[in-house]
Motif scaffolding. Structure first.
Motif, PDB file in Angstrom:
ATOM      1  N   TYR A  69       2.853   5.995  -2.755  1.00  0.00           N
ATOM      2  CA  TYR A  69       3.953   6.919  -2.952  1.00  0.00           C
ATOM      3  C   TYR A  69       4.784   6.635  -4.208  1.00  0.00           C
ATOM      4  CZ  TYR A  69       3.086   8.761   1.691  1.00  0.00           C
ATOM      5  OH  TYR A  69       2.512   9.354   2.772  1.00  0.00           O
ATOM      6  N   GLY A  70       4.518   5.478  -4.855  1.00  0.00           N
ATOM      7  CA  GLY A  70       5.267   5.149  -6.047  1.00  0.00           C
ATOM      8  C   GLY A  70       6.683   4.697  -5.780  1.00  0.00           C
ATOM      9  N   PHE A  71       6.948   4.207  -4.549  1.00  0.00           N
ATOM     10  CA  PHE A  71       8.276   3.684  -4.248  1.00  0.00           C
ATOM     11  C   PHE A  71       8.530   2.415  -5.054  1.00  0.00           C
ATOM     12  CE2 PHE A  71       7.860   5.447   0.330  1.00  0.00           C
ATOM     13  CZ  PHE A  71       8.126   6.724  -0.139  1.00  0.00           C
ATOM     14  N   LYS A  72       9.774   2.199  -5.447  1.00  0.00           N
ATOM     15  CA  LYS A  72      10.119   0.941  -6.097  1.00  0.00           C
ATOM     16  C   LYS A  72      10.104  -0.195  -5.083  1.00  0.00           C
ATOM     17  CE  LYS A  72      12.910   2.914  -9.827  1.00  0.00           C
ATOM     18  NZ  LYS A  72      14.248   2.961 -10.471  1.00  0.00           N
ATOM     19  N   SER A  73      10.528   0.104  -3.877  1.00  0.00           N
ATOM     20  CA  SER A  73      10.513  -0.906  -2.821  1.00  0.00           C
ATOM     21  C   SER A  73      10.254  -0.220  -1.501  1.00  0.00           C
ATOM     22  CB  SER A  73      11.843  -1.661  -2.748  1.00  0.00           C
ATOM     23  OG  SER A  73      11.848  -2.534  -1.636  1.00  0.00           O
ATOM     24  N   ALA A  74       9.100  -0.516  -0.897  1.00  0.00           N
ATOM     25  CA  ALA A  74       8.769   0.078   0.400  1.00  0.00           C
ATOM     26  C   ALA A  74       9.511  -0.626   1.522  1.00  0.00           C
ATOM     27  CB  ALA A  74       7.264  -0.004   0.647  1.00  0.00           C
ATOM     28  N   ASN A  75       9.988  -1.834   1.254  1.00  0.00           N
ATOM     29  CA  ASN A  75      10.615  -2.632   2.307  1.00  0.00           C
ATOM     30  C   ASN A  75      11.791  -1.901   2.933  1.00  0.00           C
ATOM     31  OD1 ASN A  75      11.101  -5.220   3.744  1.00  0.00           O
ATOM     32  ND2 ASN A  75      12.982  -5.178   2.551  1.00  0.00           N
ATOM     33  N   SER A  76      12.707  -1.360   2.096  1.00  0.00           N
ATOM     34  CA  SER A  76      13.878  -0.677   2.624  1.00  0.00           C
ATOM     35  C   SER A  76      13.470   0.566   3.408  1.00  0.00           C
ATOM     36  CB  SER A  76      14.830  -0.308   1.488  1.00  0.00           C
ATOM     37  OG  SER A  76      14.176   0.521   0.546  1.00  0.00           O
ATOM     38  N   TYR A  77      12.382   1.200   3.008  1.00  0.00           N
ATOM     39  CA  TYR A  77      11.908   2.378   3.724  1.00  0.00           C
ATOM     40  C   TYR A  77      11.444   2.001   5.123  1.00  0.00           C
ATOM     41  CZ  TYR A  77       9.259   6.555   4.878  1.00  0.00           C
ATOM     42  OH  TYR A  77       8.791   7.680   5.516  1.00  0.00           O
ATOM     43  N   LEU A  78      10.659   0.948   5.237  1.00  0.00           N
ATOM     44  CA  LEU A  78      10.153   0.532   6.540  1.00  0.00           C
ATOM     45  C   LEU A  78      11.268   0.085   7.469  1.00  0.00           C
ATOM     46  CD1 LEU A  78       6.913  -1.470   5.638  1.00  0.00           C
ATOM     47  CD2 LEU A  78       7.077   0.803   6.645  1.00  0.00           C
ATOM     48  N   GLU A  79      12.305  -0.514   6.907  1.00  0.00           N
ATOM     49  CA  GLU A  79      13.387  -1.042   7.734  1.00  0.00           C
ATOM     50  C   GLU A  79      14.108   0.060   8.505  1.00  0.00           C
ATOM     51  OE1 GLU A  79      13.781  -4.211   8.369  1.00  0.00           O
ATOM     52  OE2 GLU A  79      12.085  -4.505   7.035  1.00  0.00           O
ATOM     53  N   LYS A  80      13.987   1.292   8.056  1.00  0.00           N
ATOM     54  CA  LYS A  80      14.618   2.401   8.776  1.00  0.00           C
ATOM     55  C   LYS A  80      13.997   2.590  10.155  1.00  0.00           C
ATOM     56  CE  LYS A  80      15.324   4.991   4.459  1.00  0.00           C
ATOM     57  NZ  LYS A  80      14.957   6.243   3.729  1.00  0.00           N
ATOM     58  N   PHE A  81      12.773   2.145  10.315  1.00  0.00           N
ATOM     59  CA  PHE A  81      12.025   2.455  11.530  1.00  0.00           C
ATOM     60  C   PHE A  81      11.781   1.238  12.419  1.00  0.00           C
ATOM     61  CE2 PHE A  81      10.780   5.259   8.071  1.00  0.00           C
ATOM     62  CZ  PHE A  81      11.072   6.501   8.613  1.00  0.00           C
ATOM     63  N   ILE A  82      12.049   0.043  11.922  1.00  0.00           N
ATOM     64  CA  ILE A  82      11.754  -1.174  12.671  1.00  0.00           C
ATOM     65  C   ILE A  82      13.059  -1.830  13.121  1.00  0.00           C
ATOM     66  CG2 ILE A  82      10.734  -3.488  12.515  1.00  0.00           C
ATOM     67  CD1 ILE A  82       8.748  -2.289  10.492  1.00  0.00           C
ATOM     68  N   ASP A  83      13.178  -2.077  14.422  1.00  0.00           N
ATOM     69  CA  ASP A  83      14.405  -2.661  14.965  1.00  0.00           C
ATOM     70  C   ASP A  83      14.436  -4.175  14.829  1.00  0.00           C
ATOM     71  OD1 ASP A  83      15.497  -0.165  16.038  1.00  0.00           O
ATOM     72  OD2 ASP A  83      13.784  -0.238  17.402  1.00  0.00           O
ATOM     73  N   SER A 116       0.830  -1.206   0.000  1.00  0.00           N
ATOM     74  CA  SER A 116       0.000   0.000   0.000  1.00  0.00           C
ATOM     75  C   SER A 116       0.864   1.256   0.000  1.00  0.00           C
ATOM     76  CB  SER A 116      -0.941  -0.004   1.214  1.00  0.00           C
ATOM     77  OG  SER A 116      -0.219   0.061   2.422  1.00  0.00           O
ATOM     78  N   ILE A 117       1.976   1.206   0.726  1.00  0.00           N
ATOM     79  CA  ILE A 117       2.895   2.348   0.738  1.00  0.00           C
ATOM     80  C   ILE A 117       3.499   2.544  -0.648  1.00  0.00           C
ATOM     81  CG2 ILE A 117       5.109   3.190   1.629  1.00  0.00           C
ATOM     82  CD1 ILE A 117       4.400   1.840   4.284  1.00  0.00           C
ATOM     83  N   ASN A 118       3.906   1.432  -1.235  1.00  0.00           N
ATOM     84  CA  ASN A 118       4.495   1.494  -2.570  1.00  0.00           C
ATOM     85  C   ASN A 118       3.508   2.058  -3.586  1.00  0.00           C
ATOM     86  OD1 ASN A 118       6.339   1.020  -4.687  1.00  0.00           O
ATOM     87  ND2 ASN A 118       5.371  -0.948  -5.127  1.00  0.00           N
ATOM     88  N   SER A 119       2.251   1.606  -3.493  1.00  0.00           N
ATOM     89  CA  SER A 119       1.213   2.059  -4.423  1.00  0.00           C
ATOM     90  C   SER A 119       0.921   3.540  -4.237  1.00  0.00           C
ATOM     91  CB  SER A 119      -0.061   1.234  -4.213  1.00  0.00           C
ATOM     92  OG  SER A 119      -1.103   1.710  -5.011  1.00  0.00           O
TER      93      SER A 119
END
Length: 466
Positions: free
Chosen positions: A258-272, A253-256
């Motif tokens: 915001y048009g990110f190619k990969s939302a996974n790397s974005y989320l990893e910034k915030f999850i320990d 849903s984030i990718n859709s």
């Protein structure tokens, strides 16, 4: 949508004994999480990742009840119920303040800092400036310089435009001046807030556990803002956030949005720490089946339902909903009827659209799933099966399963073999095939020639018993 789907509704039940009726072995995960959190010397954000219907909400609510009994401070929020709000900062702050019994002076100082921080992070452009900006967006002026935009307003709207332009220019200059003057205060506001928050939770014997559920159901912008707020403002010792979510769905849903190619790397910034919801324990299916058979007085062969559940790889919600629906249909006239009902409902639960299938498509779909399941068993159980020929496989696996009392599953395998085999069949066996075909149909629809259509009619009728 079939009328039958309206019969099932999850009910909120007060949890008096945590993990009572834990048919899926989830308590073990709660114990591991509690031990992990109790040893944390710093704050953390943990993602509890599982597919929809795997029982995340049931787990986190029971875990919360268990933590409360162990004297932990625990907060649970359904993020989906709050995503209408502009910013989740206030929700997070107020929930923590309400949960912690701190010294009154500390609490009051935290309130003051919370208010000023909330004011600092919200958009504070004057309403007139905002309205005019929206108007300019619609007329294509937004990409131009401020000076050019003001000139365009004056030229296009005459005297009124001149006054509006003067006011806009004044408000804009005023706003920018405030931003410059307040820059240092704004920069330090985060530090002030975190310092007061640390004081608020400093005296807790165990970390405060903040559970955020249903994050994957929220609007993408709210979900992102919530995890950003957690990381930037609330990542301090003695607070642990647990995000219960379907991570792949959230990423999609984030990718859709915001048009990110990969939302996974974005989320990893915030999850320990990412924790995959554990796979069901061996034998947990049979415990659920026994529980529902007993609860609803179902006339089912438990071993048949066990094989079908494993074949479809059902999660907890899938299985319980299917069994609940079967309780409404509990007038099966032959051992094969509940097998056919279960397969139809399982396909429906998995969005396979069985009502659109022909008889062969229906059976082939199931047989291919069965082949995949059997291939995953220990090799000693299937080393001699002919997987390439579904009819022969049905005959071989049916013989392997034979000997079980009142098994409708073996009837189905026998019918599949007789209907689609290339082997020569005598007249007596052909009569048997026809008899089996009649037994594949739903109760009350014996005149229907297509057994898939008979089940579609039955399920769509709302399980009305003749």
């Amino acid at each position: 949508m079939n009328v039958a789907t309206k019969f099932i509704k999850d009910r909120e039940e007060e949890i008096t004994v945590p993990f009572q009726g834990d048919l899926w072995g989830r308590q073990q995960l709660s114990e591991k999480l509690t031990n992990f959190i109790s040893n944390l010397k710093c704050g953390a954000t943990i993602a509890l990742d599982a597919e929809w219907g795997a029982g995340k909400t049931w787990f986190v609510k029971n875990w919360k009840a268990d933590l409360v009994l162990k004297k932990y401070k625990v907060i649970y929020i359904d993020a989906f119920l709050h995503d209408f709000m502009e910013d989740p900062f206030l929700i997070l702050s107020m929930e923590i303040l309400n949960a912690v019994k701190a010294d009154q002076t500390i609490a009051d100082n935290f309130k003051k800092t919370m208010v000023s921080t909330y004011h600092a992070i919200l958009p504070n452009i004057p309403m007139l400036l905002w309205s005019l900006t929206m108007t300019l967006m619609g007329t294509g002026h937004l990409s131009k310089t401020v000076e050019q935009t003001l000139q365009d307003i004056h030229e296009n709207t005459g005297g009124f435009g001149e006054k509006a332009g003067e006011l806009l220019e004044g408000k804009l200059r005023e706003h920018l001046t405030e931003l410059v003057e307040d820059y240092n205060n704004s920069k330090n506001q985060l530090g002030y807030f975190r310092a007061q928050l640390e004081k608020l939770v400093a005296d807790l014997d165990e970390p405060l556990v903040f559970i955020v559920d249903e994050l994957d159901r929220c609007k993408p912008e709210f979900s992102i803002k919530l995890i950003e707020r957690i990381k930037h403002f609330f990542d301090i010792p003695n607070i642990v956030f647990v995000l219960s979510t379907n991570k792949s769905q959230l990423e999609e849903s984030i990718n859709s949005f915001y048009g990110f190619k990969s939302a996974n790397s974005y989320l990893e910034k915030f999850i320990d720490l990412n924790i995959k919801f554990p796979k069901r324990e061996t034998g947990s299916y049979i415990e659920v089946i026994r529980e529902y058979v007993k609860k609803y007085g179902l006339r089912l062969n438990n071993k048949d339902i066990l094989i079908l559940s494993e074949t479809f790889n059902l999660n907890s919600r899938d299985l319980t909903r299917i069994l609940q629906k079967m309780a409404l249909m509990n007038n099966f006239y032959h051992a094969i009827s509940p097998v056919m009902a279960f397969i139809y409902l399982a396909m429906e639960q998995k969005s396979m659209n069985p009502s659109r299938m022909s008889e062969k498509e229906f059976l082939d779909t199931f047989m291919n799933l069965l082949v995949t399941y059997v291939k995953g068993l220990p090799s000693s159980n299937h080393s001699n099966f002919d997987f390439a020929n579904l009819a022969k496989f049905a005959d071989e696996f049916g013989s392997f399963q034979s000997g079980r009392d009142d098994s409708g599953f073996t009837y189905l395998l026998k019918y599949y073999y007789l209907e689609y085999t290339d082997d020569q069949i005598d007249a007596r066996t052909l009569d048997m095939k026809q008899s089996l075909k009649e037994k594949l149909k739903a109760s009350g629809y014996y005149n229907e020639t297509n057994f898939v259509k008979s089940w579609d009619n039955y399920v769509s009728s709302g399980f009305i018993v003749n």
